[in-house]
Design a protein around this motif. Structure first.
Motif, short mmCIF file in Angstrom:
data_model
loop_
_atom_site.label_atom_id
_atom_site.label_comp_id
_atom_site.label_asym_id
_atom_site.label_seq_id
_atom_site.Cartn_x
_atom_site.Cartn_y
_atom_site.Cartn_z
N LEU A 269 31.20 33.49 42.11
CA LEU A 269 30.98 33.40 40.53
C LEU A 269 32.14 32.57 40.06
O LEU A 269 33.22 32.54 40.17
N ARG A 270 31.52 31.15 39.62
CA ARG A 270 32.53 30.19 39.09
C ARG A 270 32.68 30.46 37.45
O ARG A 270 31.63 29.99 36.58
N ALA A 271 33.76 31.14 37.22
CA ALA A 271 33.91 31.43 35.70
C ALA A 271 34.51 30.34 35.08
O ALA A 271 34.26 30.43 33.82
N VAL A 272 34.99 29.22 35.64
CA VAL A 272 35.51 28.13 34.93
C VAL A 272 35.04 26.86 35.87
O VAL A 272 35.40 27.02 36.92
N ARG A 273 34.53 25.86 35.21
CA ARG A 273 34.14 24.65 36.03
C ARG A 273 34.70 23.39 35.52
O ARG A 273 34.44 23.17 34.01
N GLY A 274 35.31 22.58 36.07
CA GLY A 274 35.95 21.31 35.57
C GLY A 274 36.75 21.32 34.22
O GLY A 274 36.34 20.39 33.59
N PHE A 275 37.65 22.22 34.04
CA PHE A 275 38.18 22.28 32.83
C PHE A 275 39.36 21.30 32.85
O PHE A 275 40.20 21.34 33.86
N ILE B 298 37.86 28.00 38.51
CA ILE B 298 38.28 29.31 38.90
C ILE B 298 37.12 30.04 39.46
O ILE B 298 36.04 30.35 38.66
N THR B 299 37.03 30.31 40.57
CA THR B 299 35.86 30.98 41.32
C THR B 299 36.21 32.62 41.63
O THR B 299 37.42 32.59 42.38
N PHE B 300 35.39 33.50 41.56
CA PHE B 300 35.50 34.89 41.95
C PHE B 300 34.51 35.20 42.93
O PHE B 300 33.40 34.98 42.77
N GLN B 301 35.11 35.67 44.28
CA GLN B 301 33.97 36.15 45.15
C GLN B 301 34.30 37.19 45.75
O GLN B 301 35.55 37.51 46.32
N THR C 205 40.29 33.13 30.68
CA THR C 205 40.63 32.81 32.11
C THR C 205 41.31 31.47 32.35
O THR C 205 42.07 31.36 33.14
N ALA C 206 40.76 30.59 31.67
CA ALA C 206 41.46 29.21 31.83
C ALA C 206 42.72 28.97 31.41
O ALA C 206 43.66 28.26 31.82
N ALA C 207 43.11 29.71 30.11
CA ALA C 207 44.35 29.72 29.68
C ALA C 207 45.14 30.28 30.70
O ALA C 207 46.40 29.69 30.86
#
Length: 605
Positions: free
Chosen positions: A20-26, A10-13, A48-50
């Motif tokens: 901003l990558r809030a979640v990576r490779g989850f 999940i990326t926010f820009q 955020t991932a959930a």
């Protein structure tokens, strides 16, 4: 496999800003009938991932990767298809109930609307389902509560409304984000028991986002640990507690063991430390009733509450939501006006004082609220939040006020530079430190602490506990510590008052209440507490004292013992016999004639 996520990011820009990558490779798997815990420190991306597992992300966020639910690619679905799943086959409970409920609709209407959106039933059936679900999550007088608006309910009750809403359509997967953070231990345990039993009976599953190691140890089959947006460990629960692999997991578990009394743990308060302390605060027969809009009936929030707090003493006040704990604290500080009874500070009666006459006492009696952010003006800086009390209650000039402000910030473990920061820019732990600095700015002798650690991580909770204990020792401050967290109460308090339906049912030293509880309600309360012990999981036990039935309505109180309908030790006389606080030979007070008569022996240590 019920749900499978692979390489979720999940990326926010925002414009003109780096992404901003809030979640990576989850990656995550949830099987049918499984209870999975998702843990991590605040800001690690677990919530955020959930939420992203349902295809949801706050703008301008972007989801990459794959999520498969019952063999279907959830992220490839249309918005209409995703919406049909949410609230139906996939339920969700979010952490902050007040921001998730519509302020202009009754809670019953909101539950019925969600139910009817996924189960084509009549409005009458939807309303009946709403009342049924409110009863299921332990809300007394559900028919009346269903007609209430969110602002008319406590935080714990609004959390239960969200739980009722999420469970109304019997989802195959329930994603629960800190669902029990505002609940007392008995309701928390009942709710988790119900969720766990449902997964066993129906094959449904739960993904539980939590920071509570006790919940994970007692209910979860597997645990997923996140740090800085990535999964650092996935393991069966037993292996995680016995042999953690990641450095973060090892640190969290070591802190938990230390807090539980191991090497390097917190220095616990002892009742002997304040034995014989002169009374500072005294409450005599305090009662508080609230009128019900459009009715002659009243809600009995506090009923003949009496206790004393000595200089430098910490009195814990525990009990279920709606038991009157916060009401008693607010009445003490004249934030609410008692219906009957009186309170004294250093022997002086506070009732009847004008606001001007009470103002000097207000400086000596402060409060720290449950939600630090909600108790601050969002337009002010942290320095302005604290500085207001210095300005109102001292005669210091501007330069001296700034020096006092810096001193207070250092005292609570913050850098003085924080004073130029907005509260919203601070973590929950730092917000609570600012709130504590504000409370001690007037050099009070007494502070009401209303759930001061309920929104904090285990690490931050330990820090705040230590800070409060240090301040009490250094400044001689006495506390009324209101909390659902029995572990925290056991650390910081010298004595404990247990409340049920507006009454104090047991009050004694911390050692008496925790190691040899006398009242049946106290026993059940302690039995419901979830200790992080995988060798003695609650789901494997069936012999713990429990309360059955519903909490009676505070509008129509029972004729005899208020606990009669739920008590495992009830006898026919209890139904009509009024219970009074009576002193036992060991010095504690108990509101149960069978305990006083010796018919119910003390619980073993």
């Amino acid at each position: 496999m019920l749900l499978s996520a692979r390489d979720l990011s999940i990326t926010f820009q925002h414009q003109d800003e780096a992404p901003l990558r809030a979640v990576r490779g989850f990656s995550l798997d949830v099987r049918e009938g499984e209870f999975v815990g998702l843990m991590g420190e605040p800001g690690c991306g677990k919530s955020t991932a959930a939420i992203a597992l349902m295809g949801l992300v706050k703008p301008p966020g972007r989801i990459e990767g794959s999520v498969t639910f019952r063999g279907r690619d959830l992220l490839a679905m249309t918005q209409a298809e995703q919406a049909a799943l949410r609230g139906g086959e996939i339920g969700i409970i979010v952490q902050n109930p007040r921001t998730s409920l519509h302020p202009l609709l009754t809670v019953g209407t909101q539950i019925a609307n969600v139910y009817r959106a996924h189960d084509r039933v009549t409005a009458k059936a939807g309303w009946a389902r709403a009342i049924e679900m409110l009863r299921l999550v332990g809300i007394n007088d559900p028919a009346r509560r269903a007609r209430a608006y969110p602002h008319e309910l406590s935080t714990g009750m609004t959390q239960r409304v969200l739980i009722a809403m999420a469970l109304s359509s019997r989802p195959r997967l329930l994603i629960a984000d800190e669902p029990t953070s505002g609940l007392d231990v008995t309701i928390q345990t009942q709710f988790l028991d119900q969720m766990w039993q449902a997964t066993q009976a129906t094959g449904s599953a739960v993904l539980l986002v939590t920071q509570n190691l006790g919940i994970v140890a007692n209910y979860c089959d597997r645990v997923v640990i996140m740090k800085e947006g990535a999964v650092v460990e996935t393991a069966p629960t037993l292996r995680f507690f016995r042999q953690p692999q990641s450095e973060y997991s090892k640190r969290v578990l070591a802190l938990q063991r230390a807090g539980a009394g191991g090497s390097g743990g917190l220095l616990q308060a002892r009742s002997a430390d304040v034995a014989g302390a002169a009374p500072l605060v005294e409450v005599r027969g305090l009662s508080k009733e609230f009128a019900i809009r459009g009715s002659k009936a009243t809600v009995h929030a506090a009923d003949q509450v009496s206790f004393k707090i000595g200089v430098g003493e910490c009195l814990g006040m525990v009990g279920e939501s709606g038991s009157g704990k916060t009401t008693v604290g607010r009445c003490l500080l004249r934030l609410e006006t008692p219906t009957a009874g009186e309170s004294l500070f250093r022997g002086e009666r506070l009732a009847g004082l004008t606001e001007a006459a009470f103002r000097p006492y207000r400086a000596k009696m402060q409060i720290v609220f449950q939600d630090p952010f909600d108790s601050m003006n969002p337009r002010w800086t942290a320095g302005e939040v604290i500085g207001e009390l210095i300005r109102l209650h001292t005669t210091l000039d501007a330069a001296a006020r700034q020096r006092r402000l810096d001193e207070l910030l250092r005292l609570v473990g913050l850098d003085p530079g924080v004073k130029a920061t907005s509260p919203r820019q601070l973590s929950a732990g730092r917000q609570q430190r600012v709130a504590i600095a504000r409370a001690i700015a007037t050099e009070p002798d007494f502070v009401v602490l209303d759930e001061p650690t309920s929104a904090l991580t285990p690490e931050t909770t330990a820090e705040i506990i230590q800070l409060l204990m240090d301040l009490s020792r250094r400044l001689g401050i006495a506390y009324l510590f209101i909390s659902h967290d029995l572990t925290t109460v056991e650390y910081i308090c010298h004595r404990v008052a247990v409340m049920y339906l507006g009454q104090v049912v047991e009050i004694g030293s911390k050692e008496q209440v925790f190691h040899a509880p006398a009242h049946p309600y106290t026993r059940a309360l302690l039995a419901a507490h979830l200790f992080p012990d995988v060798e003695n999981r609650r789901v494997d036990r069936r012999d713990q004292p429990t309360l059955t039935g519903e909490i009676p309505s505070p509008i129509d109180l029972p004729q005899g013992c208020y606990l009669y309908g739920r008590c495992p030790s009830q006898m026919p006389p209890c139904a009509t016999m009024k219970q009074e606080l009576q002193t036992l030979p060991d010095g504690r007070d108990v509101r149960c004639w069978r305990v006083v008569a010796g018919e119910i022996p003390m619980a073993p240590a």
